[in-house]
Design a protein around this motif. Structure first.
Motif, PDB file in Angstrom:
ATOM      1  N   SER A   9     -15.193  24.237  30.763  1.00 20.80           N
ATOM      2  CA  SER A   9     -14.119  23.252  30.966  1.00 20.80           C
ATOM      3  C   SER A   9     -14.190  22.142  29.927  1.00 20.80           C
ATOM      4  CB  SER A   9     -14.197  22.665  32.374  1.00 20.80           C
ATOM      5  OG  SER A   9     -15.441  22.003  32.571  1.00 20.80           O
ATOM      6  N   LEU A  10     -15.412  21.737  29.552  1.00 19.11           N
ATOM      7  CA  LEU A  10     -15.570  20.697  28.533  1.00 19.11           C
ATOM      8  C   LEU A  10     -15.117  21.207  27.171  1.00 19.11           C
ATOM      9  CD1 LEU A  10     -16.644  17.861  27.830  1.00 19.11           C
ATOM     10  CD2 LEU A  10     -18.878  18.917  27.418  1.00 19.11           C
ATOM     11  N   TRP A  12     -13.034  23.660  26.658  1.00 15.30           N
ATOM     12  CA  TRP A  12     -11.595  23.913  26.738  1.00 15.30           C
ATOM     13  C   TRP A  12     -10.807  22.621  26.565  1.00 15.30           C
ATOM     14  CZ3 TRP A  12      -8.329  27.525  25.950  1.00 15.30           C
ATOM     15  CH2 TRP A  12      -7.030  27.465  26.466  1.00 15.30           C
ATOM     16  N   GLN A  13     -11.280  21.545  27.175  1.00 17.22           N
ATOM     17  CA  GLN A  13     -10.609  20.254  27.037  1.00 17.22           C
ATOM     18  C   GLN A  13     -10.639  19.785  25.581  1.00 17.22           C
ATOM     19  OE1 GLN A  13     -12.382  17.129  29.379  1.00 17.22           O
ATOM     20  NE2 GLN A  13     -10.620  15.769  29.181  1.00 17.22           N
ATOM     21  N   GLY A  14     -11.807  19.944  24.942  1.00 12.68           N
ATOM     22  CA  GLY A  14     -11.903  19.570  23.532  1.00 12.68           C
ATOM     23  C   GLY A  14     -11.053  20.454  22.642  1.00 12.68           C
ATOM     24  N   LEU A  16      -8.252  22.055  23.494  1.00 12.30           N
ATOM     25  CA  LEU A  16      -6.848  21.665  23.665  1.00 12.30           C
ATOM     26  C   LEU A  16      -6.550  20.354  22.953  1.00 12.30           C
ATOM     27  CD1 LEU A  16      -6.054  22.545  27.404  1.00 12.30           C
ATOM     28  CD2 LEU A  16      -5.397  23.789  25.337  1.00 12.30           C
ATOM     29  N   GLY A  17      -7.512  19.428  22.981  1.00 14.69           N
ATOM     30  CA  GLY A  17      -7.314  18.161  22.273  1.00 14.69           C
ATOM     31  C   GLY A  17      -7.138  18.360  20.783  1.00 14.69           C
ATOM     32  N   THR A 165     -10.168  12.662  22.442  1.00 12.46           N
ATOM     33  CA  THR A 165     -10.691  13.938  22.927  1.00 12.46           C
ATOM     34  C   THR A 165     -10.377  15.052  21.936  1.00 12.46           C
ATOM     35  OG1 THR A 165     -10.385  13.261  25.232  1.00 12.46           O
ATOM     36  CG2 THR A 165     -10.623  15.613  24.813  1.00 12.46           C
ATOM     37  N   GLU A 166     -11.405  15.655  21.380  1.00 14.05           N
ATOM     38  CA  GLU A 166     -11.236  16.788  20.471  1.00 14.05           C
ATOM     39  C   GLU A 166     -12.506  17.617  20.486  1.00 14.05           C
ATOM     40  OE1 GLU A 166     -12.930  16.919  17.233  1.00 14.05           O
ATOM     41  OE2 GLU A 166     -14.086  15.293  18.088  1.00 14.05           O
ATOM     42  N   THR A 170     -17.348  17.187  21.729  1.00 18.73           N
ATOM     43  CA  THR A 170     -18.056  17.732  22.892  1.00 18.73           C
ATOM     44  C   THR A 170     -19.564  17.787  22.678  1.00 18.73           C
ATOM     45  OG1 THR A 170     -17.750  19.989  22.060  1.00 18.73           O
ATOM     46  CG2 THR A 170     -16.070  19.145  23.556  1.00 18.73           C
TER      47      THR A 170
END
Length: 214
Positions: A9-10, A12-14, A16-17, A165-166, A170
């Motif tokens: 999840s971490l 994936w968030q980065g 998407l950012g 966030t990118e 991470t």
């Protein structure tokens, strides 16, 4: 593999950012690059001067310094926006200078007779540029534009140092959690590879469809 599976999840968030930064900044860079390339070849001297100054300043300014100027400087003048928006502005404006020069080099490959013929038919500069010159120029600059946008995707890593966030950012969280730093960066590299290969594939398709056979 557990570094990825336990922190998907971490990552994936980065991921998407980074994708969002790349897409939005690329659109801004293409629009501004088109405008500045038009200014660089415009018959109006003030437009040419503005385009020249824009390209000269941005191409010779370190991107990190531009991030500082945008993210920390603009709020002092009352312009308060999310950091991601500031990052898009910094990346987009910086890359637009390179897009401008790529487009201008493509414009210079179009025979002058094309423009002269358009003007003899009564077309304005804007009509000539938009309907005659740029469509031909674009076909010859598809590969270098793709390379420039790939560089933009990799340059987006700088945004992580400014609370955006990118993907690269991470590693800070994972390092604090005690994960192996080597595998942390391996999966970050895989994420960037997916993004850059996707851009490359897109421009390969565009080149095959509209590019000039050499």
């Amino acid at each position: 593999m557990y570094v990825l599976t336990e922190n998907f999840s971490l990552y994936w968030q980065g991921f998407l950012g980074t994708v969002q930064l790349t897409v939005y900044a690329s659109l801004l860079a293409l629009v501004l690059g088109f405008v500045m390339a038009s200014f660089r070849v415009a018959p109006v001297g003030s437009f040419r001067a503005f385009g020249t100054v824009w390209v000269t300043v941005l191409r010779n300014t370190p991107l990190t310094l531009l991030f500082f100027a945008v993210l920390l400087g603009l709020p002092r003048f009352g312009l308060v926006l999310p950091f991601q928006v500031f990052a898009v502005l910094a990346l987009g404006c910086y890359t637009s200078a390179f897009i401008c020069e790529v487009l201008r080099s493509g414009i210079n490959t179009v025979p002058k007779g094309q423009g002269e013929a358009s003007r003899s038919l009564g077309m304005t500069f804007t009509q000539t540029l938009g309907s005659v010159v740029l469509p031909q120029a674009f076909r010859s600059v598809i590969p270098p534009i793709g390379s420039t946008l790939i560089a933009l995707a990799k340059n987006s890593a700088i945004a992580g140092a400014f609370s955006v966030t990118e993907l690269l950012g991470t590693y800070k969280t994972l390092s604090e959690l005690g994960y192996n730093i080597i595998w942390t960066f391996v999966w970050i590299a895989v994420g960037y590879l997916i993004i850059t290969l996707s851009i490359s594939a897109l421009f390969n398709v565009l080149e095959k469809r509209w590019g000039i056979t050499r």
